[in-house]
Write a protein that holds these residues in place. Sequence first.
Motif, PDB file in Angstrom:
ATOM      1  N   GLU B  22       0.847  -1.190   0.000  1.00  0.00           N
ATOM      2  CA  GLU B  22       0.000   0.000   0.000  1.00  0.00           C
ATOM      3  C   GLU B  22       0.881   1.238   0.000  1.00  0.00           C
ATOM      4  OE1 GLU B  22      -3.219   0.382   3.012  1.00  0.00           O
ATOM      5  OE2 GLU B  22      -2.553   2.466   3.212  1.00  0.00           O
ATOM      6  N   LEU B  23       0.599   2.137  -0.928  1.00  0.00           N
ATOM      7  CA  LEU B  23       1.330   3.404  -1.008  1.00  0.00           C
ATOM      8  C   LEU B  23       0.335   4.556  -0.933  1.00  0.00           C
ATOM      9  CD1 LEU B  23       3.750   2.730  -4.024  1.00  0.00           C
ATOM     10  CD2 LEU B  23       4.412   2.925  -1.607  1.00  0.00           C
ATOM     11  N   SER B  24       0.785   5.663  -0.362  1.00  0.00           N
ATOM     12  CA  SER B  24      -0.029   6.869  -0.413  1.00  0.00           C
ATOM     13  C   SER B  24       0.833   7.982  -1.006  1.00  0.00           C
ATOM     14  CB  SER B  24      -0.496   7.261   0.995  1.00  0.00           C
ATOM     15  OG  SER B  24       0.594   7.252   1.889  1.00  0.00           O
ATOM     16  N   GLY B  25       0.228   8.807  -1.850  1.00  0.00           N
ATOM     17  CA  GLY B  25       1.038   9.852  -2.481  1.00  0.00           C
ATOM     18  C   GLY B  25       0.212  10.741  -3.375  1.00  0.00           C
ATOM     19  N   TRP B  26       0.949  11.482  -4.220  1.00  0.00           N
ATOM     20  CA  TRP B  26       0.321  12.439  -5.111  1.00  0.00           C
ATOM     21  C   TRP B  26       0.515  12.026  -6.572  1.00  0.00           C
ATOM     22  CZ3 TRP B  26       3.292  13.913  -0.826  1.00  0.00           C
ATOM     23  CH2 TRP B  26       2.625  14.642   0.156  1.00  0.00           C
ATOM     24  N   ILE B  27      -0.482  12.317  -7.370  1.00  0.00           N
ATOM     25  CA  ILE B  27      -0.382  12.009  -8.800  1.00  0.00           C
ATOM     26  C   ILE B  27       0.504  13.049  -9.475  1.00  0.00           C
ATOM     27  CG2 ILE B  27      -1.661  11.882 -10.965  1.00  0.00           C
ATOM     28  CD1 ILE B  27      -4.052  10.862  -9.392  1.00  0.00           C
ATOM     29  N   LYS B  28       1.592  12.573 -10.030  1.00  0.00           N
ATOM     30  CA  LYS B  28       2.508  13.483 -10.741  1.00  0.00           C
ATOM     31  C   LYS B  28       2.121  13.538 -12.224  1.00  0.00           C
ATOM     32  CE  LYS B  28       6.882  15.392 -10.571  1.00  0.00           C
ATOM     33  NZ  LYS B  28       7.792  15.936  -9.588  1.00  0.00           N
ATOM     34  N   LYS B  29       1.806  12.382 -12.780  1.00  0.00           N
ATOM     35  CA  LYS B  29       1.311  12.308 -14.158  1.00  0.00           C
ATOM     36  C   LYS B  29       0.203  11.277 -14.197  1.00  0.00           C
ATOM     37  CE  LYS B  29       5.722  13.267 -16.411  1.00  0.00           C
ATOM     38  NZ  LYS B  29       6.919  12.585 -16.957  1.00  0.00           N
ATOM     39  N   ILE B  30      -0.730  11.460 -15.131  1.00  0.00           N
ATOM     40  CA  ILE B  30      -1.789  10.456 -15.275  1.00  0.00           C
ATOM     41  C   ILE B  30      -2.178  10.371 -16.741  1.00  0.00           C
ATOM     42  CG2 ILE B  30      -3.593  12.147 -14.672  1.00  0.00           C
ATOM     43  CD1 ILE B  30      -5.056   9.692 -13.303  1.00  0.00           C
ATOM     44  N   ARG B  31      -2.408   9.144 -17.217  1.00  0.00           N
ATOM     45  CA  ARG B  31      -2.768   8.936 -18.618  1.00  0.00           C
ATOM     46  C   ARG B  31      -3.848   7.846 -18.656  1.00  0.00           C
ATOM     47  NH1 ARG B  31       0.151   5.897 -22.607  1.00  0.00           N
ATOM     48  NH2 ARG B  31       1.852   5.671 -21.122  1.00  0.00           N
ATOM     49  N   GLU B  40       1.914   8.228 -12.552  1.00  0.00           N
ATOM     50  CA  GLU B  40       3.204   8.327 -11.871  1.00  0.00           C
ATOM     51  C   GLU B  40       2.907   8.881 -10.490  1.00  0.00           C
ATOM     52  OE1 GLU B  40       6.418  10.469 -13.843  1.00  0.00           O
ATOM     53  OE2 GLU B  40       7.347  10.740 -11.876  1.00  0.00           O
ATOM     54  N   LEU B  41       3.177   8.060  -9.497  1.00  0.00           N
ATOM     55  CA  LEU B  41       2.879   8.441  -8.124  1.00  0.00           C
ATOM     56  C   LEU B  41       4.152   8.892  -7.426  1.00  0.00           C
ATOM     57  CD1 LEU B  41       0.430   8.205  -5.990  1.00  0.00           C
ATOM     58  CD2 LEU B  41       1.786   6.300  -5.081  1.00  0.00           C
ATOM     59  N   ASN B  42       4.093  10.065  -6.819  1.00  0.00           N
ATOM     60  CA  ASN B  42       5.212  10.520  -5.998  1.00  0.00           C
ATOM     61  C   ASN B  42       4.715  10.626  -4.564  1.00  0.00           C
ATOM     62  OD1 ASN B  42       7.066  12.464  -4.624  1.00  0.00           O
ATOM     63  ND2 ASN B  42       8.076  12.385  -6.617  1.00  0.00           N
ATOM     64  N   ASP B  43       5.460  10.071  -3.636  1.00  0.00           N
ATOM     65  CA  ASP B  43       4.972  10.133  -2.252  1.00  0.00           C
ATOM     66  C   ASP B  43       5.851  10.991  -1.355  1.00  0.00           C
ATOM     67  OD1 ASP B  43       7.159   8.559  -1.710  1.00  0.00           O
ATOM     68  OD2 ASP B  43       6.032   6.975  -0.689  1.00  0.00           O
ATOM     69  N   GLY B  44       6.769  11.733  -1.977  1.00  0.00           N
ATOM     70  CA  GLY B  44       7.591  12.657  -1.217  1.00  0.00           C
ATOM     71  C   GLY B  44       8.820  12.034  -0.588  1.00  0.00           C
ATOM     72  N   SER B  45       8.850  10.715  -0.518  1.00  0.00           N
ATOM     73  CA  SER B  45       9.953  10.071   0.203  1.00  0.00           C
ATOM     74  C   SER B  45      11.208   9.951  -0.647  1.00  0.00           C
ATOM     75  CB  SER B  45       9.530   8.676   0.665  1.00  0.00           C
ATOM     76  OG  SER B  45       9.368   7.809  -0.449  1.00  0.00           O
ATOM     77  N   PHE B  46      11.034  10.100  -1.973  1.00  0.00           N
ATOM     78  CA  PHE B  46      12.157   9.805  -2.874  1.00  0.00           C
ATOM     79  C   PHE B  46      12.082  10.716  -4.079  1.00  0.00           C
ATOM     80  CE2 PHE B  46      14.428   6.702  -5.786  1.00  0.00           C
ATOM     81  CZ  PHE B  46      15.619   6.716  -5.081  1.00  0.00           C
ATOM     82  N   PHE B  47      13.255  10.971  -4.669  1.00  0.00           N
ATOM     83  CA  PHE B  47      13.292  11.860  -5.831  1.00  0.00           C
ATOM     84  C   PHE B  47      12.445  11.316  -6.986  1.00  0.00           C
ATOM     85  CE2 PHE B  47      15.597  13.499  -9.652  1.00  0.00           C
ATOM     86  CZ  PHE B  47      15.253  14.830  -9.475  1.00  0.00           C
TER      87      PHE B  47
END
Lengths: 464, 464
Positions: B22-31, B40-47
């Motif tokens: 399970e991941l929680s994060g923000w949508i960086k890109k969506i298609r 493309e999910l970015n969760d802030g923990s990694f570049f």
Amino acid sequence: MIKTIVKDIYKNKESFMNKEIELSGWIKKIRDSKNFGFIELNDGSFFKGIQIVFERNIIENYDEIAKLSIISSIIVEGKLVKSEGKGQDFEIKAKNIKVIQKADLEYPLQNKRHSFEFLREIAHLRPRTNTFSAVFRVRSLLAHAIHSFFQEKNFVYVHTPIITGSDCEGAGEMFRVTTFDLNNIPKNDKGEIDYKEDFFGKETNLTVSGQLNVETYCMAFRNVYTFGPTFRAENSNTARHAAEFWMIEPEMAFANLDLNMDVAEEMIKYVIKYLLENAKEEMEFFNKFIEKGLLDKLNNILNNEFSRVTYTEAIDILLNSKKEFDYKVEWGIDLQTEHERYLAEEYFKKPVFVIDYPKEIKAFYMKLNEDGKTVRAMDLLAPGIGEIIGGSQREDSLEILEKRMAENGLKEEDYKFYTDLRKYGSVPHSGFGLGFERMVMYVTGMSNIRDVIPFPRTPKNADY
Amino acid sequence: MIKTIVKDIYKNKESFMNKEIELSGWIKKIRDSKNFGFIELNDGSFFKGIQIVFERNIIENYDEIAKLSIISSIIVEGKLVKSEGKGQDFEIKAKNIKVIQKADLEYPLQNKRHSFEFLREIAHLRPRTNTFSAVFRVRSLLAHAIHSFFQEKNFVYVHTPIITGSDCEGAGEMFRVTTFDLNNIPKNDKGEIDYKEDFFGKETNLTVSGQLNVETYCMAFRNVYTFGPTFRAENSNTARHAAEFWMIEPEMAFANLDLNMDVAEEMIKYVIKYLLENAKEEMEFFNKFIEKGLLDKLNNILNNEFSRVTYTEAIDILLNSKKEFDYKVEWGIDLQTEHERYLAEEYFKKPVFVIDYPKEIKAFYMKLNEDGKTVRAMDLLAPGIGEIIGGSQREDSLEILEKRMAENGLKEEDYKFYTDLRKYGSVPHSGFGLGFERMVMYVTGMSNIRDVIPFPRTPKNADY
């Protein structure tokens, strides 16, 4: 000849034993017995000093050395040997002692007990005493322990601004920052001060908290923290207030209040453990001379799970306590130190988180509970000090946040950056604040904040 | 189901492979490709982010998800699988996606190139971009590397005061701190401003350096350092000046200039190595998009011993260079950036310490050489930036220090705490200052100081 430092000798004495070494340091004590003498040398690297034995038939400049006053600086060459004397396992048998500087005899820190009040007046010299050497080494280690804790957990350290242009943080108690010539403050047509002419083109103050700023970085890095100076222009001359102090403010995205409490508890335990391991001599000194029972108090924290109660439960506990409090207990009051200490010291006998406070006594940004009356606040109360951490889950609903701001008379335009966070990818998030000096006081047993800050700033005092 | 973060997946992908996570994060890109889609999910923990594949026949709320705009926040449950697609080795095959918040469509950071100038105007959102995510994670890691370097070497971290009561540090460029009501400043009998009525009972400013303060602690702990904010009220709007910036100032007792240079060189190499190991993705990003050749520049530093020349030798090198400089070269001048860069970039082709400057162009506290003309100053010049560190051995002779203070028009009573250090156990000691932002710029290749400070303070700008 190995150049070394006192700390390395204590840490690796076997490897130095019977070796020729060179030390440089200051004379802490000196005693001349005509044909031989003893020096306690402190070189700043370690809480303890080392004994130097010097003999007339070996040391060329015996008389020069024997006459040195304390705090004179010297370089000693000699052999590390087992000591026959009491009080130390090893000592240096000197072959050669060179004087760097013969100290002035008016040195104010002669070897006797000085009051903390007196030592505050010579704040530039007091770290040379045992007590303040211990305090300020622990302060340094504690700071590093805090950084290490958060860095190991992938938190990003954020330098939030010291000078702040937002006049929305409770202006009454802030320090003004300006480059105006106070004898000649520019005025506009209406005769009002023309802040457009000031350095930043507007009114600026010293920050009271980095929280709102750091929340913006939380939305980018998930887990972040600040660790920097904050300011209060409160004219209160107490043992617990300073105008300038350091604060740690972690903030976590995708985190509810439970996780917030987990991290706060883990942090407190981590840093205490770090100090017990890395400042053994200093912590023993505090336990013996500053706060008897300190080590028990800290071990009690390490070895217990913190309690968690709601504010409503806490009020019931206080009401049922049959204690006479100075401040009357009823639902809705802000807990006073006497209440906090009863809960932590007498009832729970360990640290306790109190959560879900009435919204009226907490900040606008705390998440409103479903009851509509309480917010997701948490205060950590600890035996021996009372409140040590305050935090909350933050309001992540734009609608409720805007309503709470209106209720508190805050202007929307001042907080646009803050409400933006609820528009663009709002997530549950939580954080807390730890007053660094409060923590230093707690782990050292020092009872006046002036004695845990190198050069404290308090009303009518900004010396050095 | 394992709750985890993107960083942990990148660091331990084998252990997560084919597991339910399970991941929680923000949508960086969506298609959306009608029956399946990619996030493309970015969760802030990694570049880097992670690719989520979601399919209509698996995801119940497929249409809700497919319509989400970027920066919307979600929780994804699914299995980590090897990816067939280009651009990533692994991806999440989603089983379930829950929306936390559907982001407002007016999000200013749509996926296109934005100028750094534009991004400065939304400083609360810019850490969400690749560039600023990399910059501010590296800033955090660099800060921790600096602390770790000094702590490992037994240096004591000292919080020198931010608000300073000494008006002896070059008053013209300082920010005034006051609680006066600027509309009603109290005056004394003579009509002068009555600073006794101000919060601290005297004139106070924001510090420009902690050096003189920290020297007092150096005499207690041998090796100490500061790391805190400092201020300049210079009205200069350049890419290299900010009104508020952080500085590191180590100070070492029993240390001459050679040791000072050794420690400065070791520190620079330590922190660069730390970043190359702990911010691999970010450093590669800078090398590719911000400063081509950055990694070569940094490796060149790691792999070479820094050069050391005297100022007099440096002047000769410049005179013999046959280069046309804008500022004429002659013994006695302060080196300009063009001179510094010639020395570091063209002549030595690596960092170089220049030492023993004419006393007239350096501070009063620097140790006078036996020639009576030069002082034990050191500047470290580095290719690509010029001066990055300035330091010196300090004057430890009370007599010479007092003479130098008189020559510089300084009042003895303002510096009593400082001259006391030369009375009571004076020892050779040295230190240096490193501008933290200058170092962040150097290791990231960012060319404007406004882009390496979360919320920069510059003339007419104190937003947020």
